[in-house]
Motif scaffolding. Sequence first.
Motif, PDB file in Angstrom:
ATOM      1  N   UNK A  44       0.832  -1.204   0.000  1.00 14.96           N
ATOM      2  CA  UNK A  44       0.000   0.000   0.000  1.00 14.96           C
ATOM      3  C   UNK A  44       0.865   1.252   0.000  1.00 14.96           C
ATOM      4  N   UNK A  45       0.311   2.295  -0.588  1.00 12.95           N
ATOM      5  CA  UNK A  45       0.860   3.641  -0.471  1.00 12.95           C
ATOM      6  C   UNK A  45      -0.030   4.378   0.527  1.00 12.95           C
ATOM      7  N   UNK A  46       0.057   5.688   0.559  1.00  8.72           N
ATOM      8  CA  UNK A  46      -0.846   6.433   1.439  1.00  8.72           C
ATOM      9  C   UNK A  46      -2.274   6.420   0.930  1.00  8.72           C
ATOM     10  N   UNK A  47      -2.456   6.098  -0.352  1.00  5.40           N
ATOM     11  CA  UNK A  47      -3.786   6.178  -0.965  1.00  5.40           C
ATOM     12  C   UNK A  47      -4.310   4.813  -1.390  1.00  5.40           C
ATOM     13  N   UNK A  48      -3.463   4.018  -2.028  1.00  2.00           N
ATOM     14  CA  UNK A  48      -3.904   2.792  -2.673  1.00  2.00           C
ATOM     15  C   UNK A  48      -3.353   1.552  -1.986  1.00  2.00           C
ATOM     16  N   UNK A  49      -4.110   0.471  -2.117  1.00  2.46           N
ATOM     17  CA  UNK A  49      -3.661  -0.831  -1.652  1.00  2.46           C
ATOM     18  C   UNK A  49      -3.803  -1.825  -2.799  1.00  2.46           C
ATOM     19  N   UNK A  50      -2.784  -2.660  -2.987  1.00  3.94           N
ATOM     20  CA  UNK A  50      -2.766  -3.657  -4.057  1.00  3.94           C
ATOM     21  C   UNK A  50      -2.608  -5.039  -3.449  1.00  3.94           C
ATOM     22  N   UNK A  51      -3.353  -5.989  -3.970  1.00  8.96           N
ATOM     23  CA  UNK A  51      -3.139  -7.404  -3.639  1.00  8.96           C
ATOM     24  C   UNK A  51      -2.983  -8.172  -4.942  1.00  8.96           C
ATOM     25  N   UNK A  52      -1.982  -9.049  -4.991  1.00  9.75           N
ATOM     26  CA  UNK A  52      -1.806  -9.946  -6.130  1.00  9.75           C
ATOM     27  C   UNK A  52      -1.788 -11.375  -5.597  1.00  9.75           C
ATOM     28  N   UNK A  53      -2.469 -12.263  -6.312  1.00  7.54           N
ATOM     29  CA  UNK A  53      -2.553 -13.664  -5.897  1.00  7.54           C
ATOM     30  C   UNK A  53      -2.362 -14.569  -7.102  1.00  7.54           C
ATOM     31  N   UNK A  54      -1.836 -15.751  -6.848  1.00  7.82           N
ATOM     32  CA  UNK A  54      -1.697 -16.776  -7.882  1.00  7.82           C
ATOM     33  C   UNK A  54      -1.775 -18.138  -7.207  1.00  7.82           C
ATOM     34  N   UNK A  55      -2.001 -19.144  -8.008  1.00  8.97           N
ATOM     35  CA  UNK A  55      -2.014 -20.507  -7.478  1.00  8.97           C
ATOM     36  C   UNK A  55      -0.579 -20.997  -7.304  1.00  8.97           C
ATOM     37  N   UNK A  56      -0.358 -21.742  -6.239  1.00  5.59           N
ATOM     38  CA  UNK A  56       0.978 -22.282  -5.981  1.00  5.59           C
ATOM     39  C   UNK A  56       1.426 -23.234  -7.082  1.00  5.59           C
ATOM     40  N   UNK A  57       0.492 -23.774  -7.834  1.00 12.49           N
ATOM     41  CA  UNK A  57       0.856 -24.643  -8.947  1.00 12.49           C
ATOM     42  C   UNK A  57       1.451 -23.847 -10.103  1.00 12.49           C
ATOM     43  N   UNK A  58       1.258 -22.527 -10.097  1.00 15.05           N
ATOM     44  CA  UNK A  58       1.768 -21.672 -11.170  1.00 15.05           C
ATOM     45  C   UNK A  58       3.025 -20.907 -10.787  1.00 15.05           C
ATOM     46  N   UNK A  59       3.196 -20.617  -9.514  1.00  9.36           N
ATOM     47  CA  UNK A  59       4.293 -19.764  -9.077  1.00  9.36           C
ATOM     48  C   UNK A  59       4.634 -20.091  -7.628  1.00  9.36           C
ATOM     49  N   UNK A  60       5.901 -19.921  -7.259  1.00  5.36           N
ATOM     50  CA  UNK A  60       6.331 -20.207  -5.893  1.00  5.36           C
ATOM     51  C   UNK A  60       6.037 -19.048  -4.942  1.00  5.36           C
ATOM     52  N   UNK A  61       6.249 -17.826  -5.400  1.00  7.90           N
ATOM     53  CA  UNK A  61       6.050 -16.661  -4.539  1.00  7.90           C
ATOM     54  C   UNK A  61       5.922 -15.409  -5.382  1.00  7.90           C
ATOM     55  N   UNK A  62       5.190 -14.431  -4.849  1.00  3.23           N
ATOM     56  CA  UNK A  62       4.995 -13.145  -5.506  1.00  3.23           C
ATOM     57  C   UNK A  62       5.439 -12.022  -4.573  1.00  3.23           C
ATOM     58  N   UNK A  63       5.907 -10.941  -5.185  1.00  5.66           N
ATOM     59  CA  UNK A  63       6.208  -9.727  -4.440  1.00  5.66           C
ATOM     60  C   UNK A  63       5.678  -8.529  -5.199  1.00  5.66           C
ATOM     61  N   UNK A  64       5.001  -7.621  -4.495  1.00  2.00           N
ATOM     62  CA  UNK A  64       4.457  -6.420  -5.123  1.00  2.00           C
ATOM     63  C   UNK A  64       4.784  -5.224  -4.247  1.00  2.00           C
ATOM     64  N   UNK A  65       5.017  -4.086  -4.886  1.00  2.00           N
ATOM     65  CA  UNK A  65       5.237  -2.864  -4.109  1.00  2.00           C
ATOM     66  C   UNK A  65       4.656  -1.682  -4.862  1.00  2.00           C
ATOM     67  N   UNK A  66       4.116  -0.718  -4.114  1.00  2.00           N
ATOM     68  CA  UNK A  66       3.632   0.530  -4.679  1.00  2.00           C
ATOM     69  C   UNK A  66       4.184   1.676  -3.838  1.00  2.00           C
ATOM     70  N   UNK A  67       4.698   2.676  -4.514  1.00  2.00           N
ATOM     71  CA  UNK A  67       5.290   3.844  -3.862  1.00  2.00           C
ATOM     72  C   UNK A  67       4.877   5.094  -4.639  1.00  2.00           C
ATOM     73  N   UNK A  68       4.767   6.206  -3.940  1.00  2.00           N
ATOM     74  CA  UNK A  68       4.560   7.477  -4.619  1.00  2.00           C
ATOM     75  C   UNK A  68       5.746   7.745  -5.534  1.00  2.00           C
ATOM     76  N   UNK A  69       5.478   8.166  -6.748  1.00  2.00           N
ATOM     77  CA  UNK A  69       6.546   8.398  -7.732  1.00  2.00           C
ATOM     78  C   UNK A  69       7.160   9.775  -7.495  1.00  2.00           C
TER      79      UNK A  69
END
Length: 236
Positions: free
Chosen positions: A103-128
Amino acid sequence: MPSAPAGGVEVTAEAEIKTAVRSLFDLPVAVAVTQIDRSHPPLLGDEAAIIARARPKRVAEFTAGRHAAREAMQVLGHPPAPVLARPDRAPVWPQGLTGSISHSDVWCIAVLARCSDVMALGIDIEKDSPLPDDLIAEICLPSEITRLGGADLAAAKRIFCAKEAAYKAQYPLTKTLFGFDRLDVTLSAENPAFDAQFTQDTERFKRGEKLPGRIVSVAGHLVSGVAIGQIDRKGA
């Protein structure tokens, strides 16, 4: 001319961010974007206990993140379920799923996938916006500052954003806490790609191994993503 509907700017930004996040990954991840200051459905199960003593700002961020996570679950055809947390605050995903929340001060993001497709995910959002000058040396290695050439230190914020996504992606696999000096990020000059290279052996990763990712600017923010173990083994 008719006036624009209330909240139209926010709706447009939300759609733009969602599209940008999808572009960070090669596999079809489920993406949900929520606005922190909006009202959201009640928390589920024991989620409320996790933030029982938290400040209002943290409660709002947590609630928006869990709501986004459940929206992403439904995209994958998974029933909405609680997302509890370990003592280190890492999310505990429903069996068969893996994901990341930011999350930033305004927005929140969630990303999901099945473990059969990917081992792990990482997401980040920052003010530009540029990093404060006094933080550049704390976040960036000398090698990274050299590659920036000194003339484009505004790109240091991109390095920070890339490191955050890479850290979040590796953590479910290594359970290792570390500082910014453990990853050396190289930004591509011609496309959104970056490589986050380990500077030390770290549990399942050897010194020199790289986590590929992507980073883009959208709606006044930077969003970065890393996926470990994608089917086609391409960058995130």
